[in-house]
Write an enzyme that holds these catalytic residues in place. Sequence first.
Site, PDB file in Angstrom:
ATOM      1  N   ARG A   8      27.834 100.063 -19.577  1.00 16.34           N
ATOM      2  CA  ARG A   8      28.761 101.007 -19.773  1.00 16.34           C
ATOM      3  C   ARG A   8      29.390 100.466 -20.664  1.00 16.34           C
ATOM      4  NH1 ARG A   8      33.414 102.317 -17.588  1.00 16.34           N
ATOM      5  NH2 ARG A   8      34.237 104.594 -17.309  1.00 16.34           N
ATOM      6  N   TRP A  55      44.892 102.940 -19.524  1.00 13.54           N
ATOM      7  CA  TRP A  55      43.747 101.698 -18.701  1.00 13.54           C
ATOM      8  C   TRP A  55      44.063 100.418 -19.139  1.00 13.54           C
ATOM      9  CZ3 TRP A  55      41.035 103.394 -14.454  1.00 13.54           C
ATOM     10  CH2 TRP A  55      40.541 102.797 -14.009  1.00 13.54           C
ATOM     11  N   LEU A  60      41.408  98.854 -24.056  1.00  8.64           N
ATOM     12  CA  LEU A  60      41.032  97.233 -23.289  1.00  8.64           C
ATOM     13  C   LEU A  60      39.601  98.762 -22.189  1.00  8.64           C
ATOM     14  CD1 LEU A  60      40.118  95.256 -22.548  1.00  8.64           C
ATOM     15  CD2 LEU A  60      42.039  94.965 -20.366  1.00  8.64           C
ATOM     16  N   VAL A  61      38.191  98.198 -23.021  1.00  7.52           N
ATOM     17  CA  VAL A  61      36.450  99.208 -21.929  1.00  7.52           C
ATOM     18  C   VAL A  61      36.136  97.941 -21.414  1.00  7.52           C
ATOM     19  CG1 VAL A  61      34.918  99.933 -22.629  1.00  7.52           C
ATOM     20  CG2 VAL A  61      36.941 100.163 -24.077  1.00  7.52           C
ATOM     21  N   VAL A  62      36.490  97.938 -20.108  1.00  2.00           N
ATOM     22  CA  VAL A  62      35.978  96.775 -19.342  1.00  2.00           C
ATOM     23  C   VAL A  62      34.887  97.003 -18.238  1.00  2.00           C
ATOM     24  CG1 VAL A  62      38.155  95.974 -18.822  1.00  2.00           C
ATOM     25  CG2 VAL A  62      36.660  97.863 -17.282  1.00  2.00           C
ATOM     26  N   SER A  68      40.288 105.126 -23.412  1.00  4.66           N
ATOM     27  CA  SER A  68      39.660 104.050 -24.563  1.00  4.66           C
ATOM     28  C   SER A  68      39.196 105.784 -25.294  1.00  4.66           C
ATOM     29  CB  SER A  68      38.818 103.000 -24.873  1.00  4.66           C
ATOM     30  OG  SER A  68      40.629 102.445 -24.194  1.00  4.66           O
ATOM     31  N   PHE A  69      38.138 106.446 -24.414  1.00  2.21           N
ATOM     32  CA  PHE A  69      37.253 107.065 -24.477  1.00  2.21           C
ATOM     33  C   PHE A  69      37.390 108.445 -24.802  1.00  2.21           C
ATOM     34  CE2 PHE A  69      33.441 109.777 -23.389  1.00  2.21           C
ATOM     35  CZ  PHE A  69      32.271 109.689 -24.317  1.00  2.21           C
ATOM     36  N   SER A  75      41.667  99.458 -35.339  1.00  2.00           N
ATOM     37  CA  SER A  75      40.743  99.418 -34.066  1.00  2.00           C
ATOM     38  C   SER A  75      41.149  98.391 -33.776  1.00  2.00           C
ATOM     39  CB  SER A  75      39.495 100.210 -33.674  1.00  2.00           C
ATOM     40  OG  SER A  75      39.366 100.217 -32.746  1.00  2.00           O
ATOM     41  N   HIS A 125      43.175  86.289 -15.993  1.00  2.00           N
ATOM     42  CA  HIS A 125      42.849  87.335 -16.784  1.00  2.00           C
ATOM     43  C   HIS A 125      43.585  88.165 -17.194  1.00  2.00           C
ATOM     44  CE1 HIS A 125      38.217  87.937 -17.106  1.00  2.00           C
ATOM     45  NE2 HIS A 125      38.940  86.385 -17.819  1.00  2.00           N
TER      46      HIS A 125
END
Length: 183
Positions: free
Chosen positions: A106, A40, A98-100, A74-75, A131, A145
């Site tokens: 969430r 992701w 990268l957790v967005v 990432s999960f 990590s 961004h």
Amino acid sequence: MNQMLQDTPVKPPETVDPPPVVQHRRFAKPQRIAFVQACWHREVVEECRIAFLTGIEARGIAPAHVDLFEVPGSFEIPLHAQILAKTRRYTAIVAAGLVVDGGIYRHEFVADAVIKALMDVQLRTEVPIFSAVLTPQQFHESSPHVEFFRKHFAVKGIEVAEACANTLLSLERLRGQVAAGIV
């Protein structure tokens, strides 16, 4: 006028010394690292891997001794890390993702779950896990961004390489002391 130029002492050009070469301690045993990377936002996360490979090579571990594993997001990283740690093939595992923000709470839930699970795997298997799973407060798909986070992940790659190498050296020394009955 030529006479005056010949009489004037000529100063040699100033030389600039190159920066000192940092000598990192070397490992007593071969090291092998698993790098688990979420797909992701791959264009952002891969900057971490590229910088990590450069950083870890500078610290005495060849990029050929780093195996790349890709997971959807990432999960999925902790399960892969656990299976890889149980093989005993790897002396360390690095996780990058990268957790967005995908809705209220969430991204925080996912990031927290991933970090807790990685810590649990590390403590159960005694294989250090590092990590570089990041969760920014706000992430937008705009070019500025994305570019900002690409640079940020490159910095994190160098940082995680340093942490990984230093921890592996420390554990190598500690395990040697334990084996010798010193600790």
